[in-house]
Design a protein around this motif. Structure first.
Motif, PDB file in Angstrom:
ATOM      1  N   TRP A 352       0.891  -1.176  -0.110  1.00 17.68           N
ATOM      2  CA  TRP A 352      -0.085  -0.048  -0.150  1.00 17.68           C
ATOM      3  C   TRP A 352       0.755   1.348  -0.021  1.00 17.68           C
ATOM      4  O   TRP A 352       0.296   2.230  -0.108  1.00 17.68           O
ATOM      5  N   SER A 353       2.115   1.072   0.137  1.00 18.96           N
ATOM      6  CA  SER A 353       2.906   2.274  -0.006  1.00 18.96           C
ATOM      7  C   SER A 353       2.904   2.916  -1.333  1.00 18.96           C
ATOM      8  O   SER A 353       3.260   4.180  -1.565  1.00 18.96           O
ATOM      9  N   ARG A 354       2.467   2.341  -2.280  1.00 19.55           N
ATOM     10  CA  ARG A 354       2.522   2.478  -3.762  1.00 19.55           C
ATOM     11  C   ARG A 354       0.777   3.089  -3.974  1.00 19.55           C
ATOM     12  O   ARG A 354       0.604   3.608  -5.204  1.00 19.55           O
ATOM     13  N   SER A 355       0.002   3.125  -2.890  1.00 19.78           N
ATOM     14  CA  SER A 355      -1.365   3.176  -3.248  1.00 19.78           C
ATOM     15  C   SER A 355      -1.745   4.685  -3.848  1.00 19.78           C
ATOM     16  O   SER A 355      -2.414   4.775  -4.965  1.00 19.78           O
ATOM     17  N   THR A 356      -1.241   5.577  -3.308  1.00 19.01           N
ATOM     18  CA  THR A 356      -1.324   7.052  -3.674  1.00 19.01           C
ATOM     19  C   THR A 356      -0.817   7.152  -5.202  1.00 19.01           C
ATOM     20  O   THR A 356      -1.516   7.987  -5.977  1.00 19.01           O
ATOM     21  N   CYS A 396     -10.249  -1.062  -1.059  1.00 22.11           N
ATOM     22  CA  CYS A 396      -9.781  -2.243  -1.540  1.00 22.11           C
ATOM     23  C   CYS A 396      -9.084  -3.075  -0.565  1.00 22.11           C
ATOM     24  O   CYS A 396      -8.787  -2.668   0.752  1.00 22.11           O
ATOM     25  N   HIS A 397      -8.880  -4.152  -0.658  1.00 20.69           N
ATOM     26  CA  HIS A 397      -8.210  -5.177   0.210  1.00 20.69           C
ATOM     27  C   HIS A 397      -6.988  -4.913   0.697  1.00 20.69           C
ATOM     28  O   HIS A 397      -6.088  -4.392   0.116  1.00 20.69           O
ATOM     29  N   TYR A 398      -6.742  -4.950   2.225  1.00 23.92           N
ATOM     30  CA  TYR A 398      -5.646  -4.456   2.848  1.00 23.92           C
ATOM     31  C   TYR A 398      -4.538  -5.440   2.641  1.00 23.92           C
ATOM     32  O   TYR A 398      -3.373  -4.950   2.877  1.00 23.92           O
ATOM     33  N   ASN A 399      -4.852  -6.546   2.133  1.00 22.89           N
ATOM     34  CA  ASN A 399      -3.657  -7.414   1.751  1.00 22.89           C
ATOM     35  C   ASN A 399      -3.250  -7.658   0.407  1.00 22.89           C
ATOM     36  O   ASN A 399      -2.302  -8.315  -0.065  1.00 22.89           O
ATOM     37  N   SER A 400      -3.761  -6.560  -0.486  1.00 19.41           N
ATOM     38  CA  SER A 400      -3.509  -6.386  -1.994  1.00 19.41           C
ATOM     39  C   SER A 400      -2.062  -5.895  -2.098  1.00 19.41           C
ATOM     40  O   SER A 400      -1.659  -5.107  -1.248  1.00 19.41           O
ATOM     41  N   LYS A 401      -1.504  -6.427  -3.017  1.00 18.37           N
ATOM     42  CA  LYS A 401       0.018  -6.117  -3.348  1.00 18.37           C
ATOM     43  C   LYS A 401       0.185  -5.881  -4.872  1.00 18.37           C
ATOM     44  O   LYS A 401      -0.571  -6.669  -5.488  1.00 18.37           O
ATOM     45  N   GLY A 404      -1.955  -6.720  -8.253  1.00 16.46           N
ATOM     46  CA  GLY A 404      -3.270  -7.006  -7.657  1.00 16.46           C
ATOM     47  C   GLY A 404      -3.717  -5.694  -6.900  1.00 16.46           C
ATOM     48  O   GLY A 404      -4.922  -5.281  -7.373  1.00 16.46           O
ATOM     49  N   LEU A 405      -3.065  -4.886  -6.390  1.00 15.71           N
ATOM     50  CA  LEU A 405      -3.334  -3.564  -5.768  1.00 15.71           C
ATOM     51  C   LEU A 405      -3.396  -2.528  -6.836  1.00 15.71           C
ATOM     52  O   LEU A 405      -4.408  -1.620  -6.805  1.00 15.71           O
ATOM     53  N   TRP A 406      -2.904  -2.587  -7.894  1.00 21.32           N
ATOM     54  CA  TRP A 406      -2.857  -1.577  -9.141  1.00 21.32           C
ATOM     55  C   TRP A 406      -4.243  -2.111  -9.544  1.00 21.32           C
ATOM     56  O   TRP A 406      -5.010  -1.104  -9.779  1.00 21.32           O
ATOM     57  N   GLY A 407      -4.475  -3.190 -10.092  1.00 15.97           N
ATOM     58  CA  GLY A 407      -5.687  -3.629 -10.555  1.00 15.97           C
ATOM     59  C   GLY A 407      -6.964  -3.207  -9.894  1.00 15.97           C
ATOM     60  O   GLY A 407      -7.714  -2.353 -10.515  1.00 15.97           O
ATOM     61  N   VAL A 408      -7.070  -3.366  -8.567  1.00 12.56           N
ATOM     62  CA  VAL A 408      -8.231  -3.060  -7.829  1.00 12.56           C
ATOM     63  C   VAL A 408      -8.513  -1.614  -7.692  1.00 12.56           C
ATOM     64  O   VAL A 408      -9.602  -1.015  -7.750  1.00 12.56           O
TER      65      VAL A 408
END
Length: 652
Positions: A352-356, A396-401, A404-408
């Protein structure tokens, strides 16, 4: 392995004779039913044949003022909502219908009773539901007050002492509400326990107006699970009171930062608004250190948010949030804020450090490509939710990486265009928001960081196994009816693939983009129906596409174009192609000559109007050594074995 090159049975005397014979014959049977109108798309007073709102188009509105308090000991939310309803319809209204979506979380709700025994994604707690009290409804500022209402599952009918006048009449409805916040909120909202506290992801949290439109009148489908939402637009002013050590993020703009943020946090907030790089507002090391981040060290604090021209709001609250943010640069020159909140369990550059960074890239891409993002913040919240969208805010799911995190993240932010800006009826036409959004996600993913992550739709033929499955279902099925194992294809991938075919294979990028942008602009903050989309794309794109809408969106058949053969013919070559599938499609083919040069041609879809076989003369002085249909493999053709000449068969 033995390799066999089969030039074609049609090169044999009998086969070639049949082809040449068919050239001279007039085909008696036609396929016009595949090209005719399959649904009534004629213009009306309210909706034009060109797919635009007509002179008689109207739309009601609902503005909200809400105050709510979160109890993090009892896990409850209690509040008061005051809604001002504007009746722009041509008829007076004796009552309005409202949505009470928290009532889904009861043992006897329709959603609970229609959930399979084995469960599905939309399982939820069953010990919740709204408690409604002190309901008052009146027309105008001096009308008589009525408390009459009927609650039926996830709907509530509110009656007035006198009708709301047509064409601009106003009414006010106020009530108190409370509910237990579910832990399992059907993968749309709820609460998550983490090491530093509880994350509350709050959605469907206040009574809201149902849509009254020109198509159905009152849209009163119950909230069952898969079908999402259909809501009126309006302005929201809301205040959330929470324990002093919580951080709250919500749809819209934070109106009172000086009251809820320490001076240090205000400075960081201002810095983030000017930074293209992610800035910590609360770092991982500062979680729980309220003396650095909150001006108050006891009791409760009230966070105030506002958003205009929105169809919904959501928020999140927790004492466990890492909080970071960066600037979003919009095409108009306006600067807004991308921000993320997540627990320490979600921290890390692979997570999630890349979420923003992802959020900023997503909003900037869609704003530049399709239509400018209208809200002041774009917030990504880590929760125990696979992915769910609300105006300007995602869960978005807290375990996404990683991918997967980009996609969601990209998918949920894409929903700001469909259905938040273009206000479709998700409860009936999931493909008009999930499918359209999955389509724009494809291009956003290709563009992000020069293709850092692959798009799942880059190879449409990966979906052929679904298209040939006897259990497949059509796009036009309502989401609550579709088998949940098929929902991903029916609502998301198949409609998205259809738009890719339309853009890359049928209309071409320029014509498609002009039409799609025009559709978004035309129906921004309005309620289009499927026929409006079909009509608008045809009128701006300049193409009668009834055959495509009917075959792909309202049919369940497949594409199978085939090469019958390539033959010498009158000093040139004759190409014989067949449509062995269930729907017509233009034929793009590539010829390879003996000198290894290549050339592409297109046969229009109209070749199939009079039959399923078409013969075409390729005029060339060169010798053809090979030919292939759909050389870029855009079509999800169910039989690739008949797409080329000479046909290549491999066997042992």
């Amino acid at each position: 392995m033995k390799r066999k090159i089969i030039l074609s049975l049609l090169l044999a005397g009998l086969g070639f004779a049949e082809v040449t014979k068919s050239i001279a014959q007039e085909v008696k049977e036609n396929n016009q039913k595949e090209f005719g109108e399959f649904m009534d798309r004629k213009g009306t007073y309210s909706r034009t044949a060109s797919g635009k709102p007509g002179v008689g188009y109207w739309q009601n509105a609902a503005d909200y003022q809400i105050e709510a308090t979160l109890d993090d000991q009892a896990h409850t939310l209690t509040g008061k909502v005051t809604m001002t309803y504007t009746n722009n319809s041509p008829e007076q209204l004796d009552f309005i219908w409202m949505q009470l979506e928290q009532n889904r979380f009861t043992e006897d709700s329709r959603g609970t009773l229609t959930t399979p025994i084995q469960g599905n994604r939309y399982n939820g707690d069953v010990d919740g539901g709204f408690e409604i009290s002190n309901l008052e409804a009146k027309v105008g500022s001096k009308g008589a007050v009525s408390g009459k209402h009927i609650i039926s599952d996830t709907r509530m009918q509110v009656w007035f002492a006198e009708p709301i006048p047509a064409k601009g009449g106003k009414a006010t409805i106020s009530m108190n509400f409370s509910f237990k916040i579910p832990q399992k909120g059907m993968d749309r909202m709820g609460r998550l326990e983490v090491e530093d506290g509880t994350i509350y992801a709050l959605a469907q949290w206040y009574p809201k107006a149902a849509v009254f439109d020109q198509i159905e009148g009152w849209n009163v489908e119950p909230y069952l699970g898969a079908g999402e939402f259909y809501l009126e637009y309006g302005n929201f002013d809301y205040k959330i009171t929470v324990p002093y050590n919580h951080i709250v993020v919500g749809s819209g703009e934070l109106m009172n930062p000086k009251e809820v943020l320490s001076k240090e946090l205000q400075d960081r907030y201002a810095k983030a608004k000017e930074s293209d790089e992610t800035v910590y507002l609360i770092s991982p090391e500062e979680v729980g250190k309220t003396e650095l981040t909150r001006p108050k060290q006891e009791g409760t604090v009230t966070w105030h948010f506002s958003i205009e021209n929105s169809r919904d709001i959501a928020f999140a609250s927790s004492k466990s949030f890492i909080w970071d943010a960066a600037r979003i640069n919009l095409p108009s020159g306006k600067k807004i804020l991308a921000q993320s909140v997540y627990p320490r369990e979600s921290d890390g550059q692979e997570a999630w450090s890349r979420s923003t960074e992802y959020s900023k890239a997503s909003i900037e891409y869609y704003s530049k490509t399709w239509f400018e993002f209208p809200y002041s913040t774009a917030t990504n919240v880590a929760a125990e939710i696979g992915g769910m969208e609300y105006p300007g805010l995602n869960f978005c799911h807290y375990n996404s990486k990683g991918a997967g995190l980009w996609g969601v993240t990209d998918h949920e932010f894409g929903h700001n265009w469909f259905p938040m800006i273009v206000g479709t009826n998700e409860r009936r036409y999931a493909w008009m928001d999930e499918g359209f959004n999955t389509f724009i996600n494809h291009y956003s993913t290709l563009a992000f960081n020069e293709g850092e992550y692959p798009s799942r739709l880059q190879q449409t033929r990966r979906s052929v196994s679904y298209f040939t499955n006897e259990g497949r279902e059509g796009i036009d099925n309502y989401p609550d009816v579709v088998n949940t194992s098929n929902l991903g294809m029916v609502a998301y991938n198949k409609p998205a693939i259809g738009l890719i075919l339309l853009r890359e294979y049928i209309l071409g990028p320029e014509r498609f983009d002009n039409a799609f942008k025009s559709y978004i602009k035309t129906w921004a903050y309005k309620h289009p129906q499927p026929s409006d989309f079909f009509n608008h794309m045809e009128n701006v794109g300049g193409e009668n596409l009834s055959w495509f809408w009917q075959g792909w969106f309202y049919g369940n058949g497949n594409i199978d174009l085939a090469v019958n053969g390539v033959f010498p013919y009158a000093g040139n070559y004759l190409l014989s192609v067949a449509n062995k599938g269930d729907m017509p499609m233009p034929v793009v083919y590539e010829v390879t000559y003996e000198d290894d040069t290549k050339e592409r041609f297109t046969l229009p879809v109209e070749i199939w109007q009079r039959g399923d076989v078409w013969n075409h003369v390729i005029k060339t002085e060169k010798k053809i050594k090979g030919l292939v249909l759909d050389p870029d493999k855009i079509l999800p053709d169910i039989n690739v074995g008949n797409d080329s000449w000479p046909q290549v068969i491999y066997d042992n």
